[in-house]
Design a protein around this motif. Structure first.
Motif, PDB file in Angstrom:
ATOM      1  N   GLY A  50       0.821  -1.391   0.078  1.00 20.27           N
ATOM      2  CA  GLY A  50      -0.046  -0.023   0.288  1.00 20.27           C
ATOM      3  C   GLY A  50       0.849   1.261   0.021  1.00 20.27           C
ATOM      4  O   GLY A  50       2.067   1.312   0.638  1.00 20.27           O
ATOM      5  N   HIS A  51       0.413   2.337  -0.886  1.00 22.18           N
ATOM      6  CA  HIS A  51       1.095   3.624  -0.814  1.00 22.18           C
ATOM      7  C   HIS A  51       0.270   4.473  -1.167  1.00 22.18           C
ATOM      8  O   HIS A  51      -0.705   4.476  -2.247  1.00 22.18           O
ATOM      9  CB  HIS A  51       2.236   3.423  -1.744  1.00 22.18           C
ATOM     10  CG  HIS A  51       2.981   4.710  -2.132  1.00 22.18           C
ATOM     11  ND1 HIS A  51       3.701   5.466  -1.237  1.00 22.18           N
ATOM     12  CD2 HIS A  51       2.992   5.688  -3.029  1.00 22.18           C
ATOM     13  CE1 HIS A  51       3.934   6.737  -1.475  1.00 22.18           C
ATOM     14  NE2 HIS A  51       3.729   6.793  -2.696  1.00 22.18           N
ATOM     15  N   GLU A  52       0.007   5.850  -0.736  1.00 22.56           N
ATOM     16  CA  GLU A  52      -0.776   6.997  -1.222  1.00 22.56           C
ATOM     17  C   GLU A  52       0.170   7.652  -2.115  1.00 22.56           C
ATOM     18  O   GLU A  52       0.749   8.621  -2.010  1.00 22.56           O
ATOM     19  CB  GLU A  52      -1.339   7.734   0.144  1.00 22.56           C
ATOM     20  CG  GLU A  52      -1.997   8.867  -0.375  1.00 22.56           C
ATOM     21  CD  GLU A  52      -3.571   8.082  -0.384  1.00 22.56           C
ATOM     22  OE1 GLU A  52      -4.448   8.528  -0.993  1.00 22.56           O
ATOM     23  OE2 GLU A  52      -3.912   7.078   0.355  1.00 22.56           O
ATOM     24  N   TRP A  53      -0.090   7.482  -3.374  1.00 20.17           N
ATOM     25  CA  TRP A  53       0.485   8.257  -4.443  1.00 20.17           C
ATOM     26  C   TRP A  53       0.087   9.542  -4.751  1.00 20.17           C
ATOM     27  O   TRP A  53      -1.139  10.010  -4.495  1.00 20.17           O
ATOM     28  CB  TRP A  53       0.150   7.445  -5.744  1.00 20.17           C
ATOM     29  CG  TRP A  53       0.797   6.108  -6.001  1.00 20.17           C
ATOM     30  CD1 TRP A  53       0.214   4.777  -5.513  1.00 20.17           C
ATOM     31  CD2 TRP A  53       2.261   5.664  -6.362  1.00 20.17           C
ATOM     32  NE1 TRP A  53       1.278   3.829  -5.711  1.00 20.17           N
ATOM     33  CE2 TRP A  53       2.545   4.516  -6.381  1.00 20.17           C
ATOM     34  CE3 TRP A  53       3.201   6.661  -6.880  1.00 20.17           C
ATOM     35  CZ2 TRP A  53       3.708   3.886  -6.643  1.00 20.17           C
ATOM     36  CZ3 TRP A  53       4.540   5.974  -7.212  1.00 20.17           C
ATOM     37  CH2 TRP A  53       4.947   4.817  -7.105  1.00 20.17           C
ATOM     38  N   ARG A  89      14.312   7.200  -0.437  1.00 22.21           N
ATOM     39  CA  ARG A  89      13.528   8.641  -0.051  1.00 22.21           C
ATOM     40  C   ARG A  89      14.900   9.605  -0.383  1.00 22.21           C
ATOM     41  O   ARG A  89      14.384  10.992  -0.760  1.00 22.21           O
ATOM     42  CB  ARG A  89      13.034   8.797   0.974  1.00 22.21           C
ATOM     43  CG  ARG A  89      11.681   7.832   1.308  1.00 22.21           C
ATOM     44  CD  ARG A  89      11.106   7.635   2.853  1.00 22.21           C
ATOM     45  NE  ARG A  89      10.227   6.634   3.176  1.00 22.21           N
ATOM     46  CZ  ARG A  89       8.918   6.722   2.937  1.00 22.21           C
ATOM     47  NH1 ARG A  89       8.432   8.319   2.729  1.00 22.21           N
ATOM     48  NH2 ARG A  89       8.005   5.932   2.917  1.00 22.21           N
ATOM     49  N   ASP A  90      15.835   9.453   0.409  1.00 28.18           N
ATOM     50  CA  ASP A  90      16.820  10.697   0.099  1.00 28.18           C
ATOM     51  C   ASP A  90      17.379  10.786  -1.022  1.00 28.18           C
ATOM     52  O   ASP A  90      17.383  12.017  -1.669  1.00 28.18           O
ATOM     53  CB  ASP A  90      18.189  10.304   1.335  1.00 28.18           C
ATOM     54  CG  ASP A  90      17.430  10.276   2.527  1.00 28.18           C
ATOM     55  OD1 ASP A  90      16.767  11.107   3.129  1.00 28.18           O
ATOM     56  OD2 ASP A  90      18.028   9.525   3.289  1.00 28.18           O
ATOM     57  N   LEU A 135      17.941  13.274  -6.398  1.00 26.25           N
ATOM     58  CA  LEU A 135      17.957  12.989  -7.760  1.00 26.25           C
ATOM     59  C   LEU A 135      16.833  13.958  -8.672  1.00 26.25           C
ATOM     60  O   LEU A 135      17.315  14.632  -9.735  1.00 26.25           O
ATOM     61  CB  LEU A 135      17.398  11.647  -8.267  1.00 26.25           C
ATOM     62  CG  LEU A 135      18.486  10.512  -8.461  1.00 26.25           C
ATOM     63  CD1 LEU A 135      17.722   9.209  -8.455  1.00 26.25           C
ATOM     64  CD2 LEU A 135      19.118  10.791  -9.498  1.00 26.25           C
ATOM     65  N   ALA A 136      15.999  14.364  -7.876  1.00 18.77           N
ATOM     66  CA  ALA A 136      14.970  15.159  -8.671  1.00 18.77           C
ATOM     67  C   ALA A 136      15.728  16.607  -8.787  1.00 18.77           C
ATOM     68  O   ALA A 136      15.377  17.048 -10.044  1.00 18.77           O
ATOM     69  CB  ALA A 136      13.640  15.435  -7.792  1.00 18.77           C
ATOM     70  N   ALA A 137      16.106  17.010  -7.672  1.00 22.02           N
ATOM     71  CA  ALA A 137      16.746  18.419  -7.847  1.00 22.02           C
ATOM     72  C   ALA A 137      18.011  18.597  -9.031  1.00 22.02           C
ATOM     73  O   ALA A 137      18.067  19.253  -9.609  1.00 22.02           O
ATOM     74  CB  ALA A 137      17.414  18.548  -6.393  1.00 22.02           C
ATOM     75  N   HIS A 138      18.760  17.348  -8.898  1.00 19.28           N
ATOM     76  CA  HIS A 138      19.783  17.244 -10.087  1.00 19.28           C
ATOM     77  C   HIS A 138      19.308  17.162 -11.443  1.00 19.28           C
ATOM     78  O   HIS A 138      19.775  17.868 -12.460  1.00 19.28           O
ATOM     79  CB  HIS A 138      20.622  16.050  -9.761  1.00 19.28           C
ATOM     80  CG  HIS A 138      22.042  15.879 -10.503  1.00 19.28           C
ATOM     81  ND1 HIS A 138      23.105  17.038 -10.469  1.00 19.28           N
ATOM     82  CD2 HIS A 138      22.430  14.792 -11.494  1.00 19.28           C
ATOM     83  CE1 HIS A 138      23.967  16.617 -11.335  1.00 19.28           C
ATOM     84  NE2 HIS A 138      23.519  15.407 -11.764  1.00 19.28           N
ATOM     85  N   ASP A 162       9.392   2.964   0.115  1.00 16.79           N
ATOM     86  CA  ASP A 162      10.730   3.860  -0.090  1.00 16.79           C
ATOM     87  C   ASP A 162      10.839   4.088  -1.541  1.00 16.79           C
ATOM     88  O   ASP A 162      11.148   5.137  -2.073  1.00 16.79           O
ATOM     89  CB  ASP A 162      11.862   3.487   0.912  1.00 16.79           C
ATOM     90  CG  ASP A 162      11.553   3.635   2.275  1.00 16.79           C
ATOM     91  OD1 ASP A 162      10.748   4.483   2.762  1.00 16.79           O
ATOM     92  OD2 ASP A 162      12.563   2.985   2.947  1.00 16.79           O
ATOM     93  N   LEU A 163      10.875   2.807  -2.275  1.00 16.05           N
ATOM     94  CA  LEU A 163      11.237   3.138  -3.590  1.00 16.05           C
ATOM     95  C   LEU A 163       9.851   3.676  -4.340  1.00 16.05           C
ATOM     96  O   LEU A 163      10.213   4.394  -5.165  1.00 16.05           O
ATOM     97  CB  LEU A 163      11.368   1.591  -4.209  1.00 16.05           C
ATOM     98  CG  LEU A 163      11.431   1.523  -5.774  1.00 16.05           C
ATOM     99  CD1 LEU A 163      12.538   2.520  -6.122  1.00 16.05           C
ATOM    100  CD2 LEU A 163      11.521   0.180  -5.928  1.00 16.05           C
ATOM    101  N   MET A 164       8.916   3.319  -3.699  1.00 15.94           N
ATOM    102  CA  MET A 164       7.632   4.107  -4.467  1.00 15.94           C
ATOM    103  C   MET A 164       7.626   5.553  -4.248  1.00 15.94           C
ATOM    104  O   MET A 164       7.237   6.461  -5.025  1.00 15.94           O
ATOM    105  CB  MET A 164       6.290   3.507  -3.698  1.00 15.94           C
ATOM    106  CG  MET A 164       6.071   2.300  -4.106  1.00 15.94           C
ATOM    107  SD  MET A 164       4.657   1.482  -3.196  1.00 15.94           S
ATOM    108  CE  MET A 164       4.527   0.024  -3.517  1.00 15.94           C
ATOM    109  N   VAL A 165       8.174   6.106  -3.151  1.00 16.21           N
ATOM    110  CA  VAL A 165       8.394   7.541  -2.811  1.00 16.21           C
ATOM    111  C   VAL A 165       9.310   8.080  -3.730  1.00 16.21           C
ATOM    112  O   VAL A 165       9.225   9.163  -4.156  1.00 16.21           O
ATOM    113  CB  VAL A 165       8.742   7.736  -1.386  1.00 16.21           C
ATOM    114  CG1 VAL A 165       9.335   9.356  -1.253  1.00 16.21           C
ATOM    115  CG2 VAL A 165       7.687   7.492  -0.302  1.00 16.21           C
ATOM    116  N   LEU A 166      10.449   7.321  -4.235  1.00 16.69           N
ATOM    117  CA  LEU A 166      11.248   7.781  -5.016  1.00 16.69           C
ATOM    118  C   LEU A 166      10.777   8.039  -6.468  1.00 16.69           C
ATOM    119  O   LEU A 166      10.856   9.178  -7.067  1.00 16.69           O
ATOM    120  CB  LEU A 166      12.515   6.950  -5.324  1.00 16.69           C
ATOM    121  CG  LEU A 166      13.736   7.069  -6.237  1.00 16.69           C
ATOM    122  CD1 LEU A 166      14.825   6.317  -5.799  1.00 16.69           C
ATOM    123  CD2 LEU A 166      13.493   6.807  -7.620  1.00 16.69           C
TER     124      LEU A 166
END
Length: 649
Positions: free
Chosen positions: A132-135, A176-177, A182-185, A227-231
Motif C-alpha cells: 500500500g502507498h498513497e500516490w 527517499r533521500d 535526484l529530482a533536484a539534480h 521507499d522506492l515508491m516515494v522515489l
C-alpha cells in the motif's frame, strides 16, 4: 536462517490448528498477473502462501510466525503444480521460506520467487509485505502519454543508486533521500528521465543488480518497497519519468533462489547447452514453458503497475535471441530448422511487448540489443519484436572509437562518425553512453578523449554537442554530465567535488544547456525517428573533420543547423543551408562560459542565396576548435530559445 529438522520429525506449530483451506488458484484467471495469487498475500486474519513446485514430494512454509517450524502446504488439485496454505497470524514484516522435499528425497529451503520484499543481504529469506502507498503523482500519470510520445524530448540520466551518492561515512542512502537529490539534480541538468540500473533484489552487490534473485522485491539495501515508491512518486511530481533496467535474460544459480527450485529445472533448461550462460556464469530462462513466460510477463506488469515505472529497459536482448550467443561450436543446440535463432525467446519477447503495451500504452519498452536483428522496434503484427525503442549500439561503438583517435588521424576515418546515418531510421533509436562504456579499464569518457586537459574537455563537450544534434533519444550515465575523471566503480560515490573545478563545471553547464535546447526546440526531437528530420550539410573546404547536421521538426518548426569540428584547429568554412537570411548562433561549446576559447561567430551568420552542393543557400561559418555551434533562423524563435537555454547562466 536456523537449521532445523525435516518436517516429519517436527510437531505441527500452534498455527496449524487454525489453518484454513487456501482459496482455489485458477491459472487462466490470472494469466500474466501471477503476482495477484502467487507468493504471500496478507489479510487481517493471516497470510495465504502459494508456490509453484510441480515435482516436489512435499512443500511447507517456515518462518518467524511459526518459530521456523515447518507448516505443511497442500498441493492444489487443478494440475498446476502449485502448493498453497493459509497461516493464521502470519503478518507483514515477518520472514519466511519454503521448505521443499525433492522427488529424490532431498530437503532444500527456497526464497519465494514472488516475494514483495526480501531480507537485507546477506540474508536470503523472503518477507511478507503489504504494498500500500498513497500516490501523489496523478498529474504525471494523467499526462504521461503526451510526455513520452516518440515526438517528445527524451533525455535519460542512467543511475546506479548505490554509487551515485552516499552518506559521508560510506553508507547507502535511502530511496527517499535519493529521490530528493535526484529530482533536484535532474531539474538543474534538464534531464527528462532517470533510468535506474536494476533494483530487484540481488545477493551480490558487485553484479550492479544484473544477477537477480528477488524478481518482485526491490533491494532492501536502500529501504522498503514504499521507499522506492516515494522515489518514483517524487520524481514524477517534479516532472521526471523513471525507467527501470529489467533483466529477463538470465538469473544466478544461488541455491536459495530460482535455480532447480523443486529439485528439477523449472525456470531454466535442464541441458546446459540451452540453460547455462558461460559468459555470465548464470542460468537461462526456459522461454518455451508457459509458467516461465507468465512469471516474467507478470513481473514486467508488476513493476509498471505497483511502482508506476514509466518504462522498462530490457537487458541483453541479443543473448536471448541467439542460441549461440557467447558460445563456441558444440556448446549450443540449433533450432528445429538448424539455425541459431531462439524461436521461444522471440515469441516471449513479442508476447511481452504486446501485453505491456496493451496494459500500459503510455510506457516505453526499450531493447538493449547489439546486433542487426531486424525490426526490433517494429510492431509484432508487422513481424517485429514489438519494442518501442532500441539502444543504438552501433552508433555508440563507432562514435567512441572515432572520438578516441588522435585528432590528426580523424580525417581518414570520417566514415566511422558518419556511418550511423545509413541505418539511423531502421529502428527507433536511443543513443546510449551507458555504464558499460566507463568500466573494466575503458576509462571515463573524459579520459578517452585525446590531447591535453583543455582538449579533453573540449572534445567531450564536442561529443555531447554531436550526440544531441544527432537523431535519436539521449542516454548518459551518471558522472558524464560533469566529466567524472576516473572510471566508474560501484563501491564508491561519484567525484562530486570536481564540480567546483572550471573544466568540470563548464562541461556541466554545457550539458544543461544542450538539454534545455533539446527540450525547447522541436527540430531537435520531434522527428528523431523520421529520415526527413535529418540531413547532412556539406561544407567547403572540408577534409571530413567538419560535420554539418540539419534537423527539422514539423511544419512551422524552426530548423536547427549544427556544425562540429573534430580537430583542435578552428575552421572557417562555407556551409550549405536550407534558406538565406540571418541565422542565430544559440549554442557554442567553445564559449568561455563552458571553459572554451571564445571562438565563434559573434552570435549570428548571414546566409546568402548562393547555392552549395545542391542546397539553395550558404554562409561562412567559423567552427571553433573541437567545438560544436548550433544555429537557427533569427526569426521568430531565438528569443524564447535564448531564455530557456541561458536561464541558469
Amino acid at each position: 536462517m536456523k537449521n532445523i529438522l525435516p518436517p516429519e520429525a517436527q510437531r505441527p506449530s500452534p498455527a496449524a490448528e487454525h489453518r484454513a483451506a487456501a482459496p482455489a488458484v485458477h491459472q487462466t484467471s490470472h494469466h500474466h498477473r501471477q503476482f495477484e495469487v502467487m507468493g504471500a498475500h496478507a489479510s487481517p486474519q493471516g497470510t495465504t502462501f502459494t508456490v509453484w513446485a510441480p515435482n516436489a514430494r512435499f512443500v511447507g512454509v517456515i518462518g518467524a510466525f511459526n518459530q521456523w517450524h515447518c507448516e505443511p502446504m497442500h498441493r492444489l488439485d487443478d494440475g498446476s503444480g502449485r502448493w498453497s496454505t493459509f497461516i493464521a497470524g502470519a503478518r507483514p514484516g515477518q520472514c519466511y521460506k519454503y521448505r521443499i522435499q525433492t522427488a529424490q528425497g532431498q530437503w532444500i529451503d527456497k526464497a519465494d520467487p514472488y516475494a514483495f520484499r526480501c531480507e537485507h543481504p546477506p540474508g536470503t529469506a523472503s518477507q511478507i509485505w503489504d504494498l500500500g502507498h498513497e500516490w501523489g503523482d496523478q498529474a504525471w500519470m494523467a499526462t504521461r502519454q503526451q510526455r513520452q510520445g516518440h515526438d517528445r524530448p527524451i533525455s535519460i540520466y542512467e543511475v546506479h543508486l548505490g554509487s551515485w551518492q552516499r552518506e559521508e561515512d560510506g553508507r547507502f542512502l535511502n530511496y527517499r533521500d535519493l529521490a530528493l537529490r535526484l529530482a533536484a539534480h535532474c531539474e538543474n541538468m534538464g534531464f527528462t528521465h532517470v533510468e535506474l540500473l536494476p533494483v530487484a533484489e540481488h545477493p551480490f552487490y558487485g553484479s550492479w543488480g544484473y544477477q537477480v534473485t528477488g524478481y518482485f522485491a526491490p533491494t532492501a539495501r536502500y529501504g522498503t518497497p514504499q521507499d522506492l515508491m516515494v522515489l518514483v512518486d517524487t520524481l514524477h511530481q517534479r516532472g521526471i519519468g523513471v525507467i527501470l533496467d529489467w533483466v529477463a535474460s538470465h538469473f544466478p544459480a544461488d541455491p536459495h533462489a530460482l535455480a532447480r527450485f523443486d529439485g528439477t529445472a523449472l525456470y531454466e533448461h535442464e541441458d546446459p547447452r540451452l540453460g547455462f550462460h558461460p559468459q555470465w556464469n548464470s542460468l537461462i530462462f526456459n522461454y518455451g514453458r508457459y509458467e516461465v513466460r507468465d512469471f516474467l510477463i507478470s513481473n514486467a506488469l508488476f513493476w509498471l503497475e505497483k511502482y508506476h515505472f514509466d518504462g522498462l529497459r530490457v537487458d541483453a536482448v541479443a543473448s536471448m535471441l541467439y542460441l549461440d550467443f557467447a558460445r563456441e561450436p558444440g556448446q549450443w543446440i540449433p533450432n528445429a530448422h538448424g539455425g541459431n535463432q531462439n524461436h521461444d525467446a522471440v515469441r516471449f519477447l513479442q508476447d511481452l511487448n504486446t501485453t505491456v503495451y496493451a496494459h500500459f500504452p503510455d510506457v516505453h519498452v526499450i531493447a538493449e540489443e547489439s546486433t542487426a536483428w531486424p525490426a526490433v522496434s517494429r510492431p509484432v503484427h508487422h513481424g517485429g519484436l514489438g519494442f518501442g525503442m532500441k539502444w543504438n549500439m552501433g552508433w555508440m561503438n563507432d562514435t567512441l572509437r572515432y572520438m578516441a583517435r588522435p585528432h590528426f588521424y580523424r580525417k581518414w576515418h570520417a566514415d566511422d562518425i558518419r556511418f550511423s546515418a545509413v541505418y539511423a531510421f531502421n529502428e527507433n533509436f536511443v543513443l546510449p553512453l551507458s555504464h558499460d562504456e566507463v568500466v573494466y579499464g575503458k576509462g571515463s569518457l573524459l579520459q578517452r578523449q585525446p590531447g591535453d586537459d583543455w582538449q579533453r574537455f573540449a572534445g567531450l563537450r564536442n561529443l555531447y554537442g554531436y550526440m544531441w544534434a544527432h537523431p535519436g533519444k539521449k542516454l548518459l550515465f551518471m558522472g558524464g554530465e560533469f566529466g567524472q575523471a576516473e572510471e566508474w566503480h560501484h563501491e564508491r560515490t561519484l567525484d562530486w567535488h570536481l564540480w567546483a573545478r572550471a573544466g568540470h563545471g563548464g562541461l556541466a553547464r554545457w550539458l544543461a544547456d544542450l538539454n534545455g535546447a533539446y527540450r525547447t526546440m522541436p527540430a531537435l526531437h520531434r522527428r528523431d525517428f523520421h529520415a526527413d528530420g535529418f540531413a547532412w550539410l556539406p561544407a567547403e573546404p572540408n577534409d571530413g573533420t567538419v560535420l554539418g547536421i540539419l534537423r527539422r521538426g514539423a511544419e512551422g518548426d524552426a530548423p536547427v543547423a549544427a556544425f562540429c569540428n573534430m580537430t583542435p584547429q578552428p575552421h572557417r568554412v562555407r556551409v550549405a543551408l536550407p534558406h538565406a537570411g540571418d541565422w542565430h548562433e544559440f549554442l557554442n561549446s567553445d564559449a568561455t562560459f563552458y571553459g572554451g576559447s571564445g571562438t565563434g561567430n559573434l552570435g549570428r551568420i548571414q546566409a546568402t542565396p548562393h547555392a552549395l552542393a545542391g542546397w539553395p543557400a550558404s554562409a561562412t561559418v567559423t567552427v571553433p576548435p573541437l567545438g560544436t555551434v548550433m544555429f537557427t533562423p533569427s526569426e521568430p524563435t531565438p528569443t524564447s530559445i535564448q531564455g530557456e537555454v541561458h536561464a541558469r547562466q
